[in-house]
Design a protein around this motif. Structure first.
Motif, PDB file in Angstrom:
ATOM      1  N   PRO A  45      19.178  10.130 -11.774  1.00  0.00           N
ATOM      2  CA  PRO A  45      20.330  10.701 -12.468  1.00  0.00           C
ATOM      3  C   PRO A  45      20.876   9.732 -13.509  1.00  0.00           C
ATOM      4  CG  PRO A  45      20.980   9.871 -10.329  1.00  0.00           C
ATOM      5  CD  PRO A  45      19.472   9.742 -10.420  1.00  0.00           C
ATOM      6  N   PRO A  46      21.803  10.199 -14.347  1.00  0.00           N
ATOM      7  CA  PRO A  46      22.388   9.306 -15.348  1.00  0.00           C
ATOM      8  C   PRO A  46      22.977   8.051 -14.713  1.00  0.00           C
ATOM      9  CG  PRO A  46      23.170  11.556 -15.638  1.00  0.00           C
ATOM     10  CD  PRO A  46      22.365  11.527 -14.373  1.00  0.00           C
ATOM     11  N   PHE A  96       0.800  -1.210   0.000  1.00  0.00           N
ATOM     12  CA  PHE A  96       0.000   0.000   0.000  1.00  0.00           C
ATOM     13  C   PHE A  96       0.842   1.274   0.000  1.00  0.00           C
ATOM     14  CE2 PHE A  96      -3.818  -2.262   0.339  1.00  0.00           C
ATOM     15  CZ  PHE A  96      -3.567  -3.358   1.133  1.00  0.00           C
ATOM     16  N   ILE A  97       2.149   1.128   0.098  1.00  0.00           N
ATOM     17  CA  ILE A  97       3.044   2.275   0.094  1.00  0.00           C
ATOM     18  C   ILE A  97       3.550   2.485  -1.322  1.00  0.00           C
ATOM     19  CG2 ILE A  97       5.209   3.207   0.980  1.00  0.00           C
ATOM     20  CD1 ILE A  97       4.795   1.434   3.454  1.00  0.00           C
ATOM     21  N   PRO A  98       3.371   3.698  -1.887  1.00  0.00           N
ATOM     22  CA  PRO A  98       3.864   3.914  -3.253  1.00  0.00           C
ATOM     23  C   PRO A  98       5.375   3.748  -3.314  1.00  0.00           C
ATOM     24  CG  PRO A  98       2.944   5.938  -2.312  1.00  0.00           C
ATOM     25  CD  PRO A  98       2.767   4.854  -1.302  1.00  0.00           C
ATOM     26  N   ASP A  99       5.848   3.223  -4.399  1.00  0.00           N
ATOM     27  CA  ASP A  99       7.274   3.001  -4.583  1.00  0.00           C
ATOM     28  C   ASP A  99       7.928   4.321  -4.950  1.00  0.00           C
ATOM     29  OD1 ASP A  99       9.208   0.543  -6.404  1.00  0.00           O
ATOM     30  OD2 ASP A  99       9.812   2.174  -5.113  1.00  0.00           O
ATOM     31  N   ILE A 100       8.681   4.898  -4.019  1.00  0.00           N
ATOM     32  CA  ILE A 100       9.302   6.207  -4.229  1.00  0.00           C
ATOM     33  C   ILE A 100      10.265   6.191  -5.399  1.00  0.00           C
ATOM     34  CG2 ILE A 100      11.183   5.821  -2.606  1.00  0.00           C
ATOM     35  CD1 ILE A 100      10.861   8.806  -1.829  1.00  0.00           C
ATOM     36  N   LEU A 101      10.902   5.052  -5.666  1.00  0.00           N
ATOM     37  CA  LEU A 101      11.871   4.998  -6.756  1.00  0.00           C
ATOM     38  C   LEU A 101      11.220   5.189  -8.118  1.00  0.00           C
ATOM     39  CD1 LEU A 101      14.179   2.095  -5.599  1.00  0.00           C
ATOM     40  CD2 LEU A 101      14.632   4.541  -5.530  1.00  0.00           C
ATOM     41  N   GLU A 102       9.967   4.823  -8.256  1.00  0.00           N
ATOM     42  CA  GLU A 102       9.302   4.954  -9.540  1.00  0.00           C
ATOM     43  C   GLU A 102       8.722   6.355  -9.760  1.00  0.00           C
ATOM     44  OE1 GLU A 102       8.116   0.271  -9.902  1.00  0.00           O
ATOM     45  OE2 GLU A 102       6.546   1.742  -9.996  1.00  0.00           O
ATOM     46  N   GLU A 148      22.007   8.131  -0.838  1.00  0.00           N
ATOM     47  CA  GLU A 148      20.725   8.713  -1.219  1.00  0.00           C
ATOM     48  C   GLU A 148      20.063   7.802  -2.258  1.00  0.00           C
ATOM     49  OE1 GLU A 148      19.189  11.591  -0.192  1.00  0.00           O
ATOM     50  OE2 GLU A 148      20.765  11.806   1.310  1.00  0.00           O
ATOM     51  N   VAL A 149      18.762   7.750  -2.260  1.00  0.00           N
ATOM     52  CA  VAL A 149      18.017   6.941  -3.222  1.00  0.00           C
ATOM     53  C   VAL A 149      18.377   7.347  -4.646  1.00  0.00           C
ATOM     54  CG1 VAL A 149      15.701   6.417  -4.091  1.00  0.00           C
ATOM     55  CG2 VAL A 149      16.120   6.477  -1.620  1.00  0.00           C
ATOM     56  N   MET A 150      18.534   8.638  -4.866  1.00  0.00           N
ATOM     57  CA  MET A 150      18.805   9.145  -6.213  1.00  0.00           C
ATOM     58  C   MET A 150      20.211   8.803  -6.726  1.00  0.00           C
ATOM     59  SD  MET A 150      15.957  10.467  -6.902  1.00  0.00           S
ATOM     60  CE  MET A 150      16.394  11.266  -8.415  1.00  0.00           C
ATOM     61  N   ILE A 169      17.704  -0.618  -1.234  1.00  0.00           N
ATOM     62  CA  ILE A 169      18.067   0.781  -1.486  1.00  0.00           C
ATOM     63  C   ILE A 169      17.453   1.688  -0.426  1.00  0.00           C
ATOM     64  CG2 ILE A 169      17.704   2.738  -3.064  1.00  0.00           C
ATOM     65  CD1 ILE A 169      18.095   0.683  -5.377  1.00  0.00           C
ATOM     66  N   ARG A 170      16.189   1.470  -0.091  1.00  0.00           N
ATOM     67  CA  ARG A 170      15.534   2.288   0.943  1.00  0.00           C
ATOM     68  C   ARG A 170      16.160   2.052   2.314  1.00  0.00           C
ATOM     69  NH1 ARG A 170      10.857   0.981  -2.226  1.00  0.00           N
ATOM     70  NH2 ARG A 170      10.426  -0.746  -0.823  1.00  0.00           N
ATOM     71  N   THR A 171      16.518   0.801   2.613  1.00  0.00           N
ATOM     72  CA  THR A 171      17.171   0.491   3.889  1.00  0.00           C
ATOM     73  C   THR A 171      18.521   1.194   3.976  1.00  0.00           C
ATOM     74  OG1 THR A 171      16.071  -1.647   4.078  1.00  0.00           O
ATOM     75  CG2 THR A 171      18.104  -1.360   5.335  1.00  0.00           C
ATOM     76  N   LEU A 172      19.303   1.145   2.893  1.00  0.00           N
ATOM     77  CA  LEU A 172      20.607   1.812   2.896  1.00  0.00           C
ATOM     78  C   LEU A 172      20.449   3.331   3.017  1.00  0.00           C
ATOM     79  CD1 LEU A 172      22.463  -0.345   0.245  1.00  0.00           C
ATOM     80  CD2 LEU A 172      22.829  -0.313   2.730  1.00  0.00           C
ATOM     81  N   TYR A 173      19.378   3.873   2.478  1.00  0.00           N
ATOM     82  CA  TYR A 173      19.096   5.296   2.647  1.00  0.00           C
ATOM     83  C   TYR A 173      18.810   5.611   4.123  1.00  0.00           C
ATOM     84  CZ  TYR A 173      16.499   9.631   2.768  1.00  0.00           C
ATOM     85  OH  TYR A 173      16.051  10.881   3.095  1.00  0.00           O
ATOM     86  N   ARG A 174      17.981   4.791   4.753  1.00  0.00           N
ATOM     87  CA  ARG A 174      17.659   5.021   6.169  1.00  0.00           C
ATOM     88  C   ARG A 174      18.903   4.899   7.054  1.00  0.00           C
ATOM     89  NH1 ARG A 174      12.963   2.245   4.623  1.00  0.00           N
ATOM     90  NH2 ARG A 174      13.779   0.259   5.367  1.00  0.00           N
ATOM     91  N   LEU A 175      19.864   4.071   6.627  1.00  0.00           N
ATOM     92  CA  LEU A 175      21.120   3.920   7.371  1.00  0.00           C
ATOM     93  C   LEU A 175      22.139   4.997   7.005  1.00  0.00           C
ATOM     94  CD1 LEU A 175      21.473   0.042   7.147  1.00  0.00           C
ATOM     95  CD2 LEU A 175      20.849   1.394   9.169  1.00  0.00           C
TER      96      LEU A 175
END
Length: 84
Positions: free
Chosen positions: A16-17, A5-11, A57-59, A47-53
């Motif tokens: 970036p390139p 139910f959580i939108p996928d932020i990566l999409e 950055e996700v980007m 990727i989201r877990t590594l961002y929280r740690l």
């Protein structure tokens, strides 16, 4: 599951390139490539877990690319490390 139910932020973000482009050479530094390979959901979760740690950055990750194996994707990150 709550993830469904959580939108996928990566999409929804502009990416970036791809890090496959050669980074500019920097004295006393070398590029290190980090890959995550798995299902779309699995790669996005890591990727989201590594961002929280606060690892990356996700980007900073490349867009998901299929590996050629059914249902399997890869995303890469390039980090510059000191060679001193």
């Amino acid at each position: 599951m709550l993830e469904d139910f959580i939108p996928d932020i990566l999409e929804t973000l502009t990416v970036p390139p791809s890090p496959s482009a050669k980074p500019e050479p920097t004295p006393h530094r070398e590029p290190v490539k980090i890959s995550i390979i798995g299902s779309r959901r699995g790669v996005n979760s890591i990727i989201r877990t590594l961002y929280r740690l606060r690892f990356a950055e996700v980007m900073e990750w490349s867009p998901l690319q299929p590996t050629g194996n059914p249902g399997e994707f890869v995303s890469m990150l390039i980090r510059q490390i000191s060679t001193h």
